[in-house]
Enzyme design. Structure first.
Site, short mmCIF file in Angstrom:
data_model
loop_
_atom_site.label_atom_id
_atom_site.label_comp_id
_atom_site.label_asym_id
_atom_site.label_seq_id
_atom_site.Cartn_x
_atom_site.Cartn_y
_atom_site.Cartn_z
N HIS A 342 19.08 -77.66 -13.15
CA HIS A 342 19.62 -76.61 -12.58
C HIS A 342 19.53 -76.41 -11.04
O HIS A 342 20.15 -75.64 -10.41
CB HIS A 342 18.75 -75.43 -13.14
CG HIS A 342 19.34 -73.97 -13.28
ND1 HIS A 342 20.03 -73.45 -12.41
CD2 HIS A 342 19.22 -73.02 -14.24
CE1 HIS A 342 20.68 -72.42 -12.69
NE2 HIS A 342 20.20 -72.20 -13.72
N SER A 554 21.09 -64.34 -18.87
CA SER A 554 21.95 -64.95 -18.00
C SER A 554 23.42 -64.94 -18.89
O SER A 554 23.61 -65.44 -20.01
CB SER A 554 21.83 -66.32 -17.69
OG SER A 554 21.43 -66.42 -16.28
N1 COA Z 1 35.66 -49.65 -17.77
C1 COA Z 1 36.58 -50.65 -18.25
N2 COA Z 1 36.58 -51.93 -18.17
C2 COA Z 1 35.45 -52.39 -17.35
C3 COA Z 1 34.34 -51.47 -16.79
C4 COA Z 1 34.58 -50.09 -17.27
N3 COA Z 1 33.74 -49.01 -16.74
N4 COA Z 1 33.21 -52.22 -16.14
C5 COA Z 1 33.81 -53.49 -16.37
N5 COA Z 1 34.85 -53.42 -16.88
C6 COA Z 1 35.81 -54.65 -17.41
C7 COA Z 1 36.00 -55.60 -15.98
O1 COA Z 1 36.85 -55.22 -15.21
C8 COA Z 1 35.92 -56.94 -16.46
O2 COA Z 1 37.28 -57.14 -17.00
P1 COA Z 1 38.02 -58.70 -17.66
O3 COA Z 1 37.11 -59.05 -18.81
O4 COA Z 1 39.43 -58.40 -17.74
O5 COA Z 1 37.51 -59.65 -16.37
C9 COA Z 1 34.98 -56.70 -17.72
O6 COA Z 1 34.95 -55.48 -17.93
C10 COA Z 1 33.67 -57.49 -17.54
O7 COA Z 1 33.00 -56.84 -16.39
P2 COA Z 1 31.44 -56.49 -16.68
O8 COA Z 1 31.05 -56.55 -17.77
O9 COA Z 1 31.10 -55.35 -15.93
O10 COA Z 1 30.64 -57.65 -15.93
P3 COA Z 1 31.34 -59.17 -15.00
O11 COA Z 1 32.29 -59.56 -15.62
O12 COA Z 1 31.67 -58.21 -13.79
O13 COA Z 1 29.88 -59.79 -14.79
C11 COA Z 1 27.59 -60.26 -13.86
C12 COA Z 1 28.75 -59.11 -14.28
C13 COA Z 1 26.47 -59.70 -13.26
C14 COA Z 1 27.41 -61.08 -14.99
C15 COA Z 1 28.38 -61.19 -12.84
O14 COA Z 1 28.90 -60.33 -11.79
C16 COA Z 1 27.63 -62.19 -12.21
O15 COA Z 1 27.03 -61.98 -11.19
N6 COA Z 1 27.76 -63.41 -12.85
C17 COA Z 1 27.26 -64.71 -12.37
C18 COA Z 1 25.75 -64.86 -13.46
C19 COA Z 1 25.43 -66.27 -13.28
O16 COA Z 1 25.41 -66.80 -12.29
N7 COA Z 1 24.75 -66.74 -14.48
C20 COA Z 1 24.48 -68.14 -14.59
C21 COA Z 1 23.14 -68.26 -14.22
S1 COA Z 1 22.43 -70.11 -14.60
#
Ligand code: COA
Length: 628
Positions: A342, A554
């Protein structure tokens, strides 16, 4: 010349116990600055407000009064100087956090890489179940991976985005040719992108024997599938019996133990050459033998065991080299995956590589002009002495114990996917996190300090922050869900909306460098580096409690059905990696059997129930509201 970096889930508490002085300075230099903004120093007021909110969720009224007092004292006594020093560091470095984080989360941790630090990743099941199929898929996966390497190397990958913000892409460069070299005290990371020479080979491991296999020609073009397959056939011919001294198994053990063995091995010239070939390999391919799921587990569960640890020394754990960033693990039954170290990168760049490989299969986009390989497979012999052989035996036993202890299950929630929370105007990620809180509470009657990775890749060289749960809004929601007599459905619904909105708001804070965890860590480290007294807040029970994670999570989204998994960060913890898809939700859940009070299957069952109950609350409440 500056070097590259890393991040991840909490080995932090373990390193903290060793003393921050050992790791605070680090020997990490910084490579390059991108056009992205520098990571700013967070604002103290916001951090301390969050601290109080997270503390209140877990404390009694009396305990919380003491915490408020502690924070007030910190603000007056310690904070101004620490923040001033942090600001100076933030002004001076492209990223004030990453060099620290690389050391703390990874290189200074002395614990074994499998099964907590190094995740496993699983491809969808491929269509083969013979040795010939294994070699064909190994050749194709290798060729696809090397194509991806060439794209990353020449900056041709489309930038990852978070909404409209581009993300730092440097982690893609660090995936290939990279090795973590064991050293006493603090390991070293050697990035493939730092070598002046061209890297053109991979290492293939079979039956615990190592081989150097050419993968790029002299013009840096990928070899054809047939040329790679021919070399793999030679590997098979030369590895018919298990290596009696498979030294790679020691890379699964404590880092100091491996460092001692590594130093001994390197004293021999031939060994040094073999180890250098491993260090400089673009990646490793493990040609595994067949394995069966233990009683009560599915084939998918077994696939995750192979990707995480190899199933123990009698199965495939001796067929690994855990220091390498990328090891493709390829069985004989269609189940394939990756074990990844990692330090150089988070899950999403690795997920993108796996997605790309799946795309190549979908499009059958392999180069196969029937050409044969002009290069010879080279056996990488490593000779061992009696002392090393004893260590191999002990490391094998340690690996067997861990493999036996890890309870890991694949769970797919089928009734709905992220489409449902989205249609209810709720963030799917926040919704799922609340389901974890509820599931845990229903099993253990308490709220779990929870870790969730947030990316900081909006900033140059950014790694991660922790979207911690529960806060007071999450605590209120869970308590209303379980209350007897039941709370009115409209109250529970309001609490759910408040909790998910609050989690989402904190997610945005974390991704914009206003999270709490890394800021507290920075104050602690900077006090130590400057020989200032450790502020009382860091010795408090609440700080200890907040840093003892009982749920470690995660999200790693992919386009294909690719799942990542990892072990729990402490004995009493649940490790959950999840991949929410539009119409179903995939989870990999892990626990340690030896703890006794946790169970991956039980958690999966409660998670299923929590997700169904939460939907039911939303449906009932919206129905009631529509009648008004
Ligand atoms: N109403 C309707 N839709 C919504 C919403 C709401 N209130 N809030 C979010 N959504 C939608 C988003 O637009 C997105 O749409 P899409 O599927 O069309 O792209 C979807 O829902 C997912 O959003 P959400 O669940 O809020 O999360 P995210 O995709 O923004 O992810 C994290 C959040 C924290 C996971 C991300 O920002 C992150 O940091 N990822 C990296 C994690 C990482 O590094 N992991 C590995 C570690 S080894």
């Amino acid at each position: 010349m500056l070097k590259c970096h890393a991040m991840m889930r909490p080995q932090i508490s373990q390193v903290m116990k060793q003393g921050v002085n050992a790791i605070a300075g680090g020997h990490i230099a910084i490579r390059q600055s991108s056009d992205l903004p520098k990571l700013p120093a967070p604002q103290p007021v916001k951090t301390l407000k969050h601290f109080l909110d997270f503390a209140q969720a877990l404390q009694s009224k009396k305990e919380f009064e003491e915490t408020k007092q502690l924070v007030n004292e910190f603000v007056v006594k310690d904070m101004p100087k620490l923040q001033e020093l942090l600001q100076k560091r933030a002004d001076a470095l492209p990223n004030w956090l990453t060099p620290w984080w690389l050391n703390i989360a990874y290189l200074a941790a002395r614990t074994p890489l499998p099964v907590v630090t190094s995740p496993g990743v699983m491809f969808p099941k491929f269509d083969f179940n013979t040795e010939a199929g294994q070699l064909e898929y190994a050749a194709k996966i290798s060729q696809a991976a090397v194509k991806f390497y060439l794209l990353a190397k020449s900056n041709q990958l489309k930038p990852d985005m978070s909404g409209k913000s581009p993300l730092d892409m440097s982690q893609y460069q660090f995936l290939f040719g990279t090795t973590r070299v064991p050293k006493i005290g603090v390991d070293e990371i050697r990035y493939g992108c730092d070598y002046k020479e061209k890297l053109q080979h991979i290492v293939v491991i079979r039956n615990g024997h190592l081989f150097r296999v050419q993968i790029l020609d002299n013009n840096d073009q990928p070899l054809s599938v047939s040329a790679i397959t021919q070399q793999l056939q030679k590997v098979v011919a030369e590895s018919q019996t298990p290596n009696p001294h498979p030294v790679g198994i020691v890379s699964s053990d404590g880092r100091d133990k491996w460092a001692n063995v590594y130093t001994t091995l390197k004293k021999d010239n031939q060994n040094a050459k073999s180890l250098e070939a491993v260090e400089k390999a673009l990646f490793v391919v493990c040609l595994d033998k067949a394995s069966e799921p233990p009683l009560g587990y599915t084939e998918k569960d077994e696939q995750s065991r192979q990707a995480l640890h190899g199933g123990g020394s009698k199965v495939n754990s001796c067929n690994r080299w855990f220091d390498k960033t990328i090891q493709f693990v390829i069985g004989t039954n269609g189940y394939t995956g990756m074990t990844y170290e990692h330090t150089p990168a988070e899950g999403p760049p690795v997920g993108a590589l796996m997605d790309y490989i799946c795309d190549q299969f979908d499009a059958n986009a392999f180069i196969d002009n029937g050409s044969s390989s002009s290069s010879d497979v080279q056996r990488l012999d490593i000779s061992t002495n009696e002392e090393v052989n004893k260590r191999i035996a002990k490391s094998s036993k340690n690996m067997d114990r861990t493999a036996e202890d890890l309870d890991i299950v694949a769970f797919t929630f089928k009734p709905y996917g992220k489409n449902f929370p989205k249609s209810s105007k709720i963030s799917p990620d926040s919704y799922i996190q609340m389901a974890y809180q509820l599931a845990f509470y229903r099993i253990h009657s308490s709220l779990p300090p929870t870790y969730e990775t947030a990316t900081l890749r909006k900033f140059t060289e950014g790694r991660t922050e922790n979207i911690r749960s529960p806060n007071t809004a999450a605590a209120t929601f869970v308590k209303k869900m379980v209350s007897k007599p039941p709370s009115p459905v409209s109250d529970i619904y309001d609490a759910l909306i408040h909790a998910t909105n609050s989690h989402k708001k904190y997610t945005v804070d974390c991704m914009n460098a206003s999270g709490m965890d890394r800021h507290l860590l920075a104050w602690k480290l900077i006090a130590s580096e400057n020989n200032l007294p450790t502020p009382e807040i860091f010795g408090s029970n609440i700080y200890q409690q907040l840093n003892h994670f009982q749920v470690s999570t995660s999200q790693v989204p992919t386009r294909h059905f690719i799942q990542m998994c990892f072990g729990p960060s402490s004995l009493d913890c649940y490790g959950i990696c999840y991949n929410p898809q539009e119409t179903e939700l995939h989870f990999m859940i892990s626990t340690f059997k030896s703890y006794g009070s946790t169970s991956s299957k039980k958690f999966a069952k409660e998670l299923q129930k929590a997700l169904i109950d939460m939907k039911s609350v939303i449906n009932k409440a919206t129905k009631e509201m529509s009648k008004l």
